[in-house]
Write an enzyme that holds these catalytic residues in place. Structure first.
Site, mmCIF file in Angstrom:
data_model
loop_
_atom_site.group_PDB
_atom_site.id
_atom_site.type_symbol
_atom_site.label_atom_id
_atom_site.label_comp_id
_atom_site.label_asym_id
_atom_site.label_seq_id
_atom_site.Cartn_x
_atom_site.Cartn_y
_atom_site.Cartn_z
ATOM 1 N N TYR A 59 43.656 45.536 27.562
ATOM 2 C CA TYR A 59 42.274 45.516 28.057
ATOM 3 C C TYR A 59 41.320 44.889 27.037
ATOM 4 O O TYR A 59 40.374 44.199 27.409
ATOM 5 C CB TYR A 59 41.823 46.923 28.492
ATOM 6 C CG TYR A 59 42.331 47.215 29.894
ATOM 7 C CD1 TYR A 59 41.641 46.766 31.006
ATOM 8 C CD2 TYR A 59 43.548 47.861 30.082
ATOM 9 C CE1 TYR A 59 42.135 46.969 32.284
ATOM 10 C CE2 TYR A 59 44.053 48.068 31.357
ATOM 11 C CZ TYR A 59 43.340 47.621 32.453
ATOM 12 O OH TYR A 59 43.835 47.794 33.713
ATOM 13 N N ASP B 174 34.846 42.214 35.765
ATOM 14 C CA ASP B 174 34.428 41.397 34.618
ATOM 15 C C ASP B 174 32.929 41.387 34.318
ATOM 16 O O ASP B 174 32.507 40.978 33.237
ATOM 17 C CB ASP B 174 34.949 39.957 34.770
ATOM 18 C CG ASP B 174 34.510 39.265 36.054
ATOM 19 O OD1 ASP B 174 33.414 39.575 36.565
ATOM 20 O OD2 ASP B 174 35.260 38.399 36.553
ATOM 21 N N HIS C 2 36.388 48.443 42.124
ATOM 22 C CA HIS C 2 37.495 48.653 41.180
ATOM 23 C C HIS C 2 37.002 48.965 39.765
ATOM 24 O O HIS C 2 37.754 48.841 38.802
ATOM 25 C CB HIS C 2 38.434 47.442 41.160
ATOM 26 C CG HIS C 2 39.249 47.320 42.412
ATOM 27 N ND1 HIS C 2 39.978 46.206 42.736
ATOM 28 C CD2 HIS C 2 39.463 48.193 43.428
ATOM 29 C CE1 HIS C 2 40.597 46.393 43.899
ATOM 30 N NE2 HIS C 2 40.294 47.581 44.347
ATOM 31 N N CYS D 243 36.981 64.624 29.740
ATOM 32 C CA CYS D 243 35.712 65.191 30.247
ATOM 33 C C CYS D 243 34.966 64.235 31.166
ATOM 34 O O CYS D 243 33.971 64.616 31.782
ATOM 35 C CB CYS D 243 34.814 65.629 29.089
ATOM 36 S SG CYS D 243 34.067 64.255 28.183
ATOM 37 N N CYS E 51 36.903 60.340 22.556
ATOM 38 C CA CYS E 51 35.578 60.879 22.885
ATOM 39 C C CYS E 51 35.247 61.982 21.871
ATOM 40 O O CYS E 51 36.141 62.501 21.186
ATOM 41 C CB CYS E 51 35.683 61.451 24.295
ATOM 42 S SG CYS E 51 34.292 62.401 24.885
ATOM 43 N N GLU F 282 43.531 28.895 48.932
ATOM 44 C CA GLU F 282 44.761 28.950 49.724
ATOM 45 C C GLU F 282 44.586 29.778 50.984
ATOM 46 O O GLU F 282 43.633 30.539 51.106
ATOM 47 C CB GLU F 282 45.875 29.627 48.899
ATOM 48 C CG GLU F 282 46.288 28.828 47.697
ATOM 49 C CD GLU F 282 47.139 29.653 46.732
ATOM 50 O OE1 GLU F 282 47.488 30.802 47.076
ATOM 51 O OE2 GLU F 282 47.406 29.138 45.636
HETATM 52 P P1 OAD Z 1 44.298 37.824 43.312
HETATM 53 O O1 OAD Z 1 44.733 37.255 42.006
HETATM 54 O O2 OAD Z 1 45.264 38.642 44.070
HETATM 55 O O3 OAD Z 1 43.836 36.648 44.273
HETATM 56 C C1 OAD Z 1 42.988 35.631 43.829
HETATM 57 C C2 OAD Z 1 42.676 34.744 45.010
HETATM 58 O O4 OAD Z 1 41.716 33.802 44.602
HETATM 59 C C3 OAD Z 1 43.891 33.963 45.559
HETATM 60 O O5 OAD Z 1 43.919 34.098 46.959
HETATM 61 C C4 OAD Z 1 43.588 32.515 45.144
HETATM 62 O O6 OAD Z 1 44.064 31.578 46.109
HETATM 63 C C5 OAD Z 1 42.078 32.515 45.093
HETATM 64 N N1 OAD Z 1 41.470 31.553 44.158
HETATM 65 C C6 OAD Z 1 41.884 31.189 42.933
HETATM 66 N N2 OAD Z 1 41.019 30.344 42.363
HETATM 67 C C7 OAD Z 1 40.011 30.162 43.252
HETATM 68 C C8 OAD Z 1 38.811 29.401 43.259
HETATM 69 N N3 OAD Z 1 38.457 28.651 42.216
HETATM 70 N N4 OAD Z 1 38.019 29.451 44.345
HETATM 71 C C9 OAD Z 1 38.367 30.209 45.434
HETATM 72 N N5 OAD Z 1 39.499 30.944 45.484
HETATM 73 C C10 OAD Z 1 40.301 30.931 44.410
HETATM 74 O O7 OAD Z 1 42.933 38.615 43.018
HETATM 75 P P2 OAD Z 1 42.232 39.750 43.877
HETATM 76 O O8 OAD Z 1 42.391 39.503 45.324
HETATM 77 O O9 OAD Z 1 40.879 39.921 43.332
HETATM 78 O O10 OAD Z 1 43.016 45.349 41.052
HETATM 79 O O11 OAD Z 1 43.108 40.996 43.486
HETATM 80 C C11 OAD Z 1 42.767 42.255 43.976
HETATM 81 C C12 OAD Z 1 43.056 43.309 42.944
HETATM 82 O O12 OAD Z 1 44.399 43.192 42.490
HETATM 83 C C13 OAD Z 1 42.229 43.195 41.673
HETATM 84 O O13 OAD Z 1 40.949 43.766 41.797
HETATM 85 C C14 OAD Z 1 43.058 43.956 40.711
HETATM 86 C C15 OAD Z 1 44.417 43.384 41.056
HETATM 87 O O14 OAD Z 1 45.508 44.152 40.702
HETATM 88 C C16 OAD Z 1 42.627 46.255 40.152
HETATM 89 O O15 OAD Z 1 42.308 45.970 39.028
HETATM 90 C C17 OAD Z 1 42.613 47.651 40.691
#
Ligand code: OAD
Length: 236
Positions: free
Chosen positions: A67, A104, A119, A130, A145, A212
């Site tokens: 992290y 982020d 998230h 705590c 903590c 995509e």
């Molecule tokens: P993913 O990494 O699963 O998906 C990213 C998506 O963004 C894909 O469908 C890509 O095609 C698209 N992509 C990439 N670059 C792009 C761009 N420049 N413009 C438009 N689209 C683009 O990310 P998330 O869907 O956010 O969970 O993932 C969901 C969750 O899975 C996250 O919040 C995280 C992860 O594990 C937690 O942290 C709980």
């Protein structure tokens, strides 16, 4: 401009109630890796070793290192044209909610105001014992903590519930929206992904912006293929 871009622009222009769901793809052009797909974090790292309460229980040091590495990457990044376009959309829309899966903080730094972080937030440090939250991380290898409990990043890990108040607001915004804009998410992680069909069932037109095809592309009302940083400024 293509017919699809025009259609999206028109839907957003006419709408007074807009909800947006963003994922890692919107920050990709800022240099922050996504999770899935080419260059995605889950290609090189295993979520069950880094993003679960069990992983933190087994090896908090490794989880923290990962992290802190991500915090460094994010600290060097800047919001991009996609983040900024959503600020513009918020400024001109009477009822606007930005629901983000991203931890982020780039939406905040771009200037978005009404943000629901389903998230969590990578910049928050929370005591595992705590629940106290603190912005500043104590400078010790394994931060604690004042109560003696271990501090952890304030993100939602696999197997954990989403923050319930935030989630309720997200569901409400999705149910009220007349346009639901989905940007840069693979829409594979639930319950967040479920907001898309929920919004649609409640009458919203769904616009998808993604590099995509996703599982929701077939049902979306408008699908725009390309980078969010290029497409969003054209439709907003
Ligand atoms: P993913 O990494 O699963 O998906 C990213 C998506 O963004 C894909 O469908 C890509 O095609 C698209 N992509 C990439 N670059 C792009 C761009 N420049 N413009 C438009 N689209 C683009 O990310 P998330 O869907 O956010 O969970 O993932 C969901 C969750 O899975 C996250 O919040 C995280 C992860 O594990 C937690 O942290 C709980």
């Amino acid at each position: 401009m293509t017919a699809q871009l025009l259609q999206a622009r028109e839907l957003l222009r006419k709408s007074t109630r807009i909800a947006v769901l963003t994922g890692a793809g919107i920050s990709a052009e800022s240099g922050i890796p996504t999770f899935r797909g080419a260059g995605g974090l889950w290609k090189d790292f295993r979520p069950e070793e880094l993003a679960t309460p069990q992983a933190f229980g087994r090896d908090p040091q490794t989880v923290w290192e990962w992290y802190l590495w991500r915090r460094d990457l994010i600290a060097q990044a800047q919001p991009n044209a996609g983040h900024r376009a959503l600020v513009e959309l918020e400024n001109r829309t009477p009822e606007f909610t930005l629901i983000t899966q991203n931890v982020d903080g780039l939406h905040d730094r771009a200037g978005s105001r009404r943000i629901l972080k389903v998230h969590g937030d990578i910049w928050i440090n929370r005591c595992r014992a705590c629940g106290r939250e603190m912005g500043q991380l104590p400078s010790e290898p394994l931060p604690h903590c004042a109560c003696g409990g271990l501090l952890r990043p304030g993100v939602v890990w696999f197997g954990e519930s989403l923050p319930q108040d935030v989630w309720r607001e997200a569901e409400h915004a999705a149910s009220q929206a007349d346009v639901f804009l989905v940007v840069g998410t693979s829409a594979l992680v639930y319950p967040a992904a479920g907001l898309i069909s929920f919004a649609q069932q409640n009458g919203a037109a769904v616009i998808e912006v993604n590099l995509e095809q996703t599982t929701f592309s077939d049902t979306a009302d408008v699908c725009l293929r390309g980078p969010a940083g290029e497409i969003l400024p054209q439709i907003i």
